[in-house]
Scaffold this motif. Structure first.
Motif, PDB file in Angstrom:
ATOM      1  N   GLY A 192      61.913 -15.931  -2.680  1.00  0.00           N
ATOM      2  CA  GLY A 192      62.583 -17.216  -2.493  1.00  0.00           C
ATOM      3  C   GLY A 192      61.690 -18.295  -1.923  1.00  0.00           C
ATOM      4  O   GLY A 192      62.111 -19.448  -1.797  1.00  0.00           O
ATOM      5  N   LYS A 193      60.444 -17.930  -1.556  1.00  0.00           N
ATOM      6  CA  LYS A 193      59.504 -18.926  -1.030  1.00  0.00           C
ATOM      7  C   LYS A 193      58.386 -19.161  -2.045  1.00  0.00           C
ATOM      8  O   LYS A 193      58.083 -18.314  -2.868  1.00  0.00           O
ATOM      9  N   PHE A 194      57.772 -20.353  -1.916  1.00  0.00           N
ATOM     10  CA  PHE A 194      56.770 -20.766  -2.893  1.00  0.00           C
ATOM     11  C   PHE A 194      55.529 -21.325  -2.207  1.00  0.00           C
ATOM     12  O   PHE A 194      55.631 -22.014  -1.188  1.00  0.00           O
ATOM     13  N   TYR A 195      54.390 -21.006  -2.769  1.00  0.00           N
ATOM     14  CA  TYR A 195      53.156 -21.711  -2.433  1.00  0.00           C
ATOM     15  C   TYR A 195      53.060 -22.936  -3.340  1.00  0.00           C
ATOM     16  O   TYR A 195      53.870 -23.136  -4.235  1.00  0.00           O
ATOM     17  N   ALA A 196      52.024 -23.743  -3.119  1.00  0.00           N
ATOM     18  CA  ALA A 196      51.730 -24.847  -4.030  1.00  0.00           C
ATOM     19  C   ALA A 196      50.233 -24.876  -4.302  1.00  0.00           C
ATOM     20  O   ALA A 196      49.429 -24.483  -3.443  1.00  0.00           O
ATOM     21  N   LEU A 197      49.869 -25.288  -5.499  1.00  0.00           N
ATOM     22  CA  LEU A 197      48.461 -25.566  -5.776  1.00  0.00           C
ATOM     23  C   LEU A 197      48.149 -26.935  -5.176  1.00  0.00           C
ATOM     24  O   LEU A 197      48.967 -27.857  -5.283  1.00  0.00           O
ATOM     25  N   PRO A 198      47.015 -27.108  -4.525  1.00  0.00           N
ATOM     26  CA  PRO A 198      46.767 -28.353  -3.780  1.00  0.00           C
ATOM     27  C   PRO A 198      46.581 -29.555  -4.694  1.00  0.00           C
ATOM     28  O   PRO A 198      45.790 -29.526  -5.628  1.00  0.00           O
ATOM     29  N   GLN A 199      47.341 -30.613  -4.405  1.00  0.00           N
ATOM     30  CA  GLN A 199      47.121 -31.874  -5.113  1.00  0.00           C
ATOM     31  C   GLN A 199      45.767 -32.463  -4.732  1.00  0.00           C
ATOM     32  O   GLN A 199      45.167 -33.215  -5.499  1.00  0.00           O
ATOM     33  N   ALA A 200      45.297 -32.119  -3.550  1.00  0.00           N
ATOM     34  CA  ALA A 200      43.974 -32.509  -3.046  1.00  0.00           C
ATOM     35  C   ALA A 200      43.745 -31.697  -1.780  1.00  0.00           C
ATOM     36  O   ALA A 200      44.695 -31.204  -1.175  1.00  0.00           O
ATOM     37  N   PRO A 201      42.496 -31.551  -1.346  1.00  0.00           N
ATOM     38  CA  PRO A 201      42.240 -30.813  -0.090  1.00  0.00           C
ATOM     39  C   PRO A 201      42.513 -31.659   1.147  1.00  0.00           C
ATOM     40  O   PRO A 201      41.893 -31.457   2.182  1.00  0.00           O
ATOM     41  N   GLN A 202      43.448 -32.612   1.057  1.00  0.00           N
ATOM     42  CA  GLN A 202      43.649 -33.619   2.089  1.00  0.00           C
ATOM     43  C   GLN A 202      43.798 -33.035   3.493  1.00  0.00           C
ATOM     44  O   GLN A 202      43.035 -33.352   4.401  1.00  0.00           O
ATOM     45  N   GLN A 203      44.799 -32.175   3.681  1.00  0.00           N
ATOM     46  CA  GLN A 203      45.050 -31.679   5.040  1.00  0.00           C
ATOM     47  C   GLN A 203      43.916 -30.781   5.520  1.00  0.00           C
ATOM     48  O   GLN A 203      43.517 -30.838   6.687  1.00  0.00           O
ATOM     49  N   PHE A 204      43.384 -29.961   4.620  1.00  0.00           N
ATOM     50  CA  PHE A 204      42.331 -29.041   5.046  1.00  0.00           C
ATOM     51  C   PHE A 204      41.059 -29.774   5.466  1.00  0.00           C
ATOM     52  O   PHE A 204      40.395 -29.394   6.415  1.00  0.00           O
ATOM     53  N   LYS A 205      40.716 -30.841   4.742  1.00  0.00           N
ATOM     54  CA  LYS A 205      39.487 -31.540   5.122  1.00  0.00           C
ATOM     55  C   LYS A 205      39.673 -32.281   6.453  1.00  0.00           C
ATOM     56  O   LYS A 205      38.734 -32.399   7.232  1.00  0.00           O
ATOM     57  N   GLN A 206      40.911 -32.743   6.714  1.00  0.00           N
ATOM     58  CA  GLN A 206      41.162 -33.343   8.016  1.00  0.00           C
ATOM     59  C   GLN A 206      41.093 -32.289   9.119  1.00  0.00           C
ATOM     60  O   GLN A 206      40.568 -32.548  10.208  1.00  0.00           O
ATOM     61  N   LEU A 207      41.614 -31.107   8.825  1.00  0.00           N
ATOM     62  CA  LEU A 207      41.545 -30.020   9.807  1.00  0.00           C
ATOM     63  C   LEU A 207      40.106 -29.594  10.067  1.00  0.00           C
ATOM     64  O   LEU A 207      39.757 -29.172  11.176  1.00  0.00           O
ATOM     65  N   LEU A 208      39.250 -29.715   9.055  1.00  0.00           N
ATOM     66  CA  LEU A 208      37.820 -29.422   9.262  1.00  0.00           C
ATOM     67  C   LEU A 208      37.209 -30.392  10.270  1.00  0.00           C
ATOM     68  O   LEU A 208      36.339 -30.016  11.064  1.00  0.00           O
ATOM     69  N   MET A 209      37.651 -31.651  10.243  1.00  0.00           N
ATOM     70  CA  MET A 209      37.143 -32.626  11.212  1.00  0.00           C
ATOM     71  C   MET A 209      37.606 -32.251  12.628  1.00  0.00           C
ATOM     72  O   MET A 209      36.847 -32.337  13.599  1.00  0.00           O
ATOM     73  N   VAL A 210      38.874 -31.826  12.727  1.00  0.00           N
ATOM     74  CA  VAL A 210      39.384 -31.378  14.028  1.00  0.00           C
ATOM     75  C   VAL A 210      38.598 -30.150  14.496  1.00  0.00           C
ATOM     76  O   VAL A 210      38.392 -29.938  15.692  1.00  0.00           O
ATOM     77  N   SER A 211      38.122 -29.354  13.541  1.00  0.00           N
ATOM     78  CA  SER A 211      37.365 -28.144  13.856  1.00  0.00           C
ATOM     79  C   SER A 211      35.902 -28.426  14.197  1.00  0.00           C
ATOM     80  O   SER A 211      35.153 -27.492  14.494  1.00  0.00           O
ATOM     81  N   GLY A 212      35.501 -29.685  14.135  1.00  0.00           N
ATOM     82  CA  GLY A 212      34.158 -30.041  14.565  1.00  0.00           C
ATOM     83  C   GLY A 212      33.087 -30.043  13.486  1.00  0.00           C
ATOM     84  O   GLY A 212      31.898 -30.154  13.796  1.00  0.00           O
ATOM     85  N   PHE A 213      33.486 -29.953  12.189  1.00  0.00           N
ATOM     86  CA  PHE A 213      32.497 -29.965  11.099  1.00  0.00           C
ATOM     87  C   PHE A 213      32.231 -31.407  10.655  1.00  0.00           C
ATOM     88  O   PHE A 213      32.647 -31.834   9.599  1.00  0.00           O
ATOM     89  N   ASP A 214      31.473 -32.115  11.396  1.00  0.00           N
ATOM     90  CA  ASP A 214      31.277 -33.563  11.315  1.00  0.00           C
ATOM     91  C   ASP A 214      31.269 -34.166   9.907  1.00  0.00           C
ATOM     92  O   ASP A 214      31.835 -35.227   9.676  1.00  0.00           O
ATOM     93  N   LYS A 215      30.615 -33.504   8.947  1.00  0.00           N
ATOM     94  CA  LYS A 215      30.540 -34.042   7.581  1.00  0.00           C
ATOM     95  C   LYS A 215      30.860 -32.940   6.572  1.00  0.00           C
ATOM     96  O   LYS A 215      30.180 -31.919   6.542  1.00  0.00           O
ATOM     97  N   TYR A 216      31.866 -33.180   5.766  1.00  0.00           N
ATOM     98  CA  TYR A 216      32.300 -32.208   4.759  1.00  0.00           C
ATOM     99  C   TYR A 216      32.268 -32.848   3.386  1.00  0.00           C
ATOM    100  O   TYR A 216      32.587 -34.025   3.224  1.00  0.00           O
ATOM    101  N   PHE A 217      31.893 -32.063   2.361  1.00  0.00           N
ATOM    102  CA  PHE A 217      32.155 -32.473   0.985  1.00  0.00           C
ATOM    103  C   PHE A 217      32.440 -31.242   0.148  1.00  0.00           C
ATOM    104  O   PHE A 217      32.142 -30.112   0.538  1.00  0.00           O
ATOM    105  N   GLN A 218      33.025 -31.477  -1.024  1.00  0.00           N
ATOM    106  CA  GLN A 218      33.357 -30.394  -1.938  1.00  0.00           C
ATOM    107  C   GLN A 218      33.586 -30.985  -3.329  1.00  0.00           C
ATOM    108  O   GLN A 218      34.151 -32.064  -3.453  1.00  0.00           O
ATOM    109  N   ILE A 219      33.087 -30.308  -4.356  1.00  0.00           N
ATOM    110  CA  ILE A 219      33.503 -30.627  -5.721  1.00  0.00           C
ATOM    111  C   ILE A 219      34.790 -29.837  -5.919  1.00  0.00           C
ATOM    112  O   ILE A 219      34.768 -28.649  -6.224  1.00  0.00           O
TER     113      ILE A 219
END
Length: 591
Positions: free
Chosen positions: A189-216
Motif C-alpha cells: 500500500g506504500k509507494f516510492y517515487a523516481l526522483p524528479q530531480a536530486p533536489q532534496q538530496f543535494k541540499q542535504l549534502l550541503m547540510v552534511s558539509g560537502f561544500d561543492k557537489y555535482f552529478q550528471i
C-alpha cells in the motif's frame, strides 16, 4: 592476427599499401561495376572501400552479402588510381582487395535504410532504433553527447567540484510535474517515487558539509511530451554549493557552459555578455521567460497612445483594470502582405487578430498606413513611430488586454517576425539570466495562492518579505535562457525552517503537512544548515542546440515516442498476475 580486426574502417591510408589486414563492420552499400563488386564497409569510426573480382576465391560468398550484413574480411591494401581518390574519406586514397570473408551476422530485409538520407516516420525509427542509430547523423549526435558530458565533468572537477551519486528510489517530492510511483513489495500500500530531480538530496549534502557537489543526474517526470522535452526521463548537470550568493552560482556555472558551447558550437559565436533580465522585463519585452536574444525585437507598452483614441476596441479595453496595449516593432516588415500574414498568424493562435500600422513613402513623404492608423490619426501614429524608433519600410503590431491573455502569443509572434524578416542571427548562441521570479501566483478563478516556481527557494527579504502581499514576493530564483530555450534553472535555497514553514503556510500547506512531506530536509535544517544554492543544466537540451536539431529525441539514444511509449521494448506493458499479487495491487479496468 586478431580474431575480428587489425584496424578500424577509418585507420588505413597509403602507408598501409601492401599490408594484409582484417576489417569488421557493416555493409553500407554494394556496387557492381562490370562484375567487380565494391563494398563500402562501415564501422563506428568510418568507411573503407573493399572490393572483390571474379578471380578471388571468395567471390561467390561476397556476391551473397546485402546491406547491413555484419561481415569480417581479410585482404590486401592497394592504392587507388589517382583519378579514383575520394578526398571526402580519410581512407579515400586506398582500397582493400578481399581474399577471405566471414559473415558475422546476416540481416533480414530492412525496415529502414541506413545508407542515404531517406526520411522515415518517427514510429518506424523508434521501433527499429538500433538500425536508426547506425545512421551517420545519429552516430555523430550520440558521439557529440558523450563528448559534451565528458567535457562537463572535466570542467566541473576543474572548478573544485566532486561528483556524488544520489538515490534513484526515493520519496515523492513536488518539482512541478507528476511523479513516477514505484509500489513497495515489503510495505504493502506504500509507494516510492523516481526522483524528479536530486533536489532534496543535494541540499542535504550541503547540510552534511560537502561544500561543492555535482552529478550528471537522471531525472524522471511524467510530463506531456514536447519537441524539447522528454515525457519520461532526462539528464541534467546538477550542482549545489554552500556559502554562496546568486552571483556566485552564476560565476561558477557560466564559464563551464561557455566553454562547452565554444568547444562544440562549431562556427557559431558565443555572446561575451550574458545579461541579467528580470522575469517582469522578460515577459514585457519578449513575451517569454526564455527569450531568444538573437532576435533584436523588444516589445513596448503603448497604452497611452490608444486611451481615448478613435480605435474603440483598444480605447474601451483600457477602461478595464489590469489591461494594456503592447507593440511588437517589425523593422523592414512594412508591407500589407506581411501584415496580413501576421494577422492570420494571430487568428490561428486563438486571438481575434493583431492590429498593425506600417510606414511607407508616398509622394516623397512618409505615410502611416493600415486600419489602426486611420482610426487613431496622424498625431498618435507619429508618437508611436517615434517611441518605437521606426521609419519607412517598417511596421508595428499591437495586442491588448490583460497581459496573461496575450503575452505568450505576443512572444511567439515576435519569434515569427524575427525569423520571417531575417532579423534573427542564426550564427550565435545568445545567453541571458532571467532573475527575480515571483515566488507565488494566484489562480484567477479560485483566488488561491500557490507556488509559481520552486517551493524551496529563499524569498528576497527573508521573513520580512513574507509579511506583505504574497504576489509581490520575489525569490532568489533564476533560469538561464539560450536561443529561446531554458537551459538552466536554479535558486538560492530557503535553509531556515521558520521561513520555510511561513512560505508554505502562505501557499496553503500547514506545518504538519510540510513536516510529513519533507521531514528529512526540515529536520536536517534544524542542525546548523548553511546558506546554499545551485542549479541544474539540461544535458539533452544543450546537446540538441549544439547538434542543431529541433527535436530532443534526435540526441537521446532510446527515447519514448509522443505517447510516452517505448515501441522497441514494448513499454509500458501489463504486469503479470504474480507480479501484482506480490505487490498487493489490483488493476481496475477502465470503462
Amino acid at each position: 592476427m586478431h580474431l575480428y580486426r587489425t584496424h578500424t574502417c577509418a585507420d588505413l591510408d597509403t602507408s598501409n599499401v601492401g599490408d594484409t589486414v582484417r576489417l569488421s563492420g557493416w555493409v553500407h552499400r554494394v556496387r557492381d561495376h562490370g562484375g567487380v563488386l565494391f563494398i563500402d564497409l562501415r564501422d563506428h569510426y568510418g568507411v573503407t572501400q573493399v572490393l572483390c573480382d571474379p578471380d578471388s576465391p571468395v567471390f561467390a560468398e561476397v556476391e551473397k552479402v546485402r546491406s547491413e550484413w555484419c561481415i569480417r574480411i581479410d585482404g590486401v591494401v592497394k592504392a587507388r588510381d589517382e583519378s579514383l581518390v575520394n578526398p571526402k574519406l580519410p581512407t579515400g586514397a586506398i582500397e582493400v582487395f578481399i581474399r577471405d570473408i566471414e559473415v558475422l551476422g546476416a540481416a533480414k530485409e530492412l525496415p529502414l535504410m541506413v545508407f542515404g538520407d531517406q526520411e522515415y516516420p518517427e514510429e518506424t525509427r523508434l521501433r527499429y532504433r538500433y538500425l536508426d542509430l547506425r545512421r551517420e547523423a545519429m552516430q555523430r549526435n550520440m558521439t557529440l553527447r558523450s563528448d559534451v558530458v565528458a567535457s562537463m565533468r572535466q570542467r566541473m572537477w576543474g572548478q573544485g567540484f566532486r561528483e556524488y551519486q544520489t538515490p534513484i528510489i526515493t520519496a515523492s517530492s513536488p518539482e512541478g510535474a507528476r511523479d513516477f510511483l514505484v509500489p513497495s513489495r515489503l510495505h504493502p500500500g506504500k509507494f516510492y517515487a523516481l526522483p524528479q530531480a536530486p533536489q532534496q538530496f543535494k541540499q542535504l549534502l550541503m547540510v552534511s558539509g560537502f561544500d561543492k557537489y555535482f552529478q550528471i543526474a537522471p531525472c524522471f517526470r511524467d510530463e506531456d511530451p514536447r519537441a524539447d522535452r522528454s515525457p519520461t526521463d532526462f539528464y541534467q548537470l546538477d550542482m549545489e554549493m554552500s556559502f554562496v550568493t546568486q552571483q556566485d552560482v552564476f560565476d561558477t556555472i557560466q564559464p563551464v557552459l561557455r566553454g562547452i558551447f565554444e568547444e562544440f558550437g562549431g562556427d557559431k559565436t558565443v555572446d561575451a555578455e550574458w545579461p541579467q533580465i528580470s522575469y517582469k522585463d522578460a515577459a514585457l519585452k519578449y513575451g517569454s521567460d526564455k527569450p531568444d536574444l538573437r532576435n533584436p525585437i523588444e516589445m513596448q507598452i503603448v497604452s497611452d497612445h490608444f486611451r481615448g483614441s478613435g480605435f474603440a476596441i483598444f480605447a474601451k479595453l483600457l477602461e478595464q483594470d489590469g489591461t494594456e496595449i503592447r507593440a511588437i516593432p517589425a523593422p523592414t516588415g512594412g508591407s500589407r502582405k506581411f501584415c496580413d500574414r501576421m494577422n492570420a498568424f494571430a487568428q490561428k493562435e486563438g486571438l481575434p487578430g493583431m492590429g498593425y500600422i506600417f510606414w511607407r513613402e508616398k509622394d516623397g513623404e512618409m505615410e502611416a498606413a493600415g486600419p489602426l492608423a486611420k482610426n487613431i490619426g496622424p498625431e498618435r501614429t507619429e508618437a508611436i513611430r517615434q517611441q518605437l524608433g521606426l521609419g519607412v519600410g517598417d511596421a508595428a503590431f499591437f495586442l491588448g488586454g490583460k497581459p496573461s491573455s496575450f503575452e505568450a502569443v505576443a512572444g511567439r509572434a515576435r519569434n515569427v517576425i524575427g525569423e520571417e524578416l531575417g532579423l534573427t542571427d542564426k550564427n550565435r548562441f545568445a545567453f541571458a539570466w532571467i532573475v527575480d521570479f515571483p515566488i507565488y501566483e494566484q489562480d484567477e478563478e479560485t483566488g488561491k495562492i500557490d507556488f509559481e516556481h520552486n517551493p524551496f527557494s529563499m524569498p528576497q527579504g527573508g521573513m520580512e518579505a513574507l509579511e506583505g502581499d504574497p504576489l509581490k514576493v520575489l525569490g532568489f530564483q533564476y533560469d538561464l535562457a539560450c536561443n529561446g530555450y531554458e537551459l538552466v534553472s536554479g535558486a538560492i535555497r530557503n535553509h531556515k525552517p521558520e521561513i520555510m514553514f511561513k512560505a508554505f503556510e502562505i501557499a496553503g500547506y500547514p506545518k504538519e503537512e510540510v513536516t510529513k512531506r519533507f521531514g528529512g530536509m526540515v529536520n536536517a535544517f534544524q542542525y546548523g544548515a548553511p546558506p546554499h544554492g545551485g542549479c541544474a543544466a539540461g544535458v539533452d537540451r544543450i546537446v540538441m542546440l549544439l547538434a542543431e536539431e529541433d527535436n530532443i529525441r534526435e540526441v537521446m539514444l532510446f527515447p519514448m515516442n509522443q505517447r510516452a511509449e517505448d515501441l522497441m521494448m514494448d513499454a509500458p506493458s501489463e504486469p503479470s498476475s504474480d507480479q501484482l499479487m506480490e505487490l498487493n495491487l489490483r488493476v481496475i479496468p477502465q470503462e
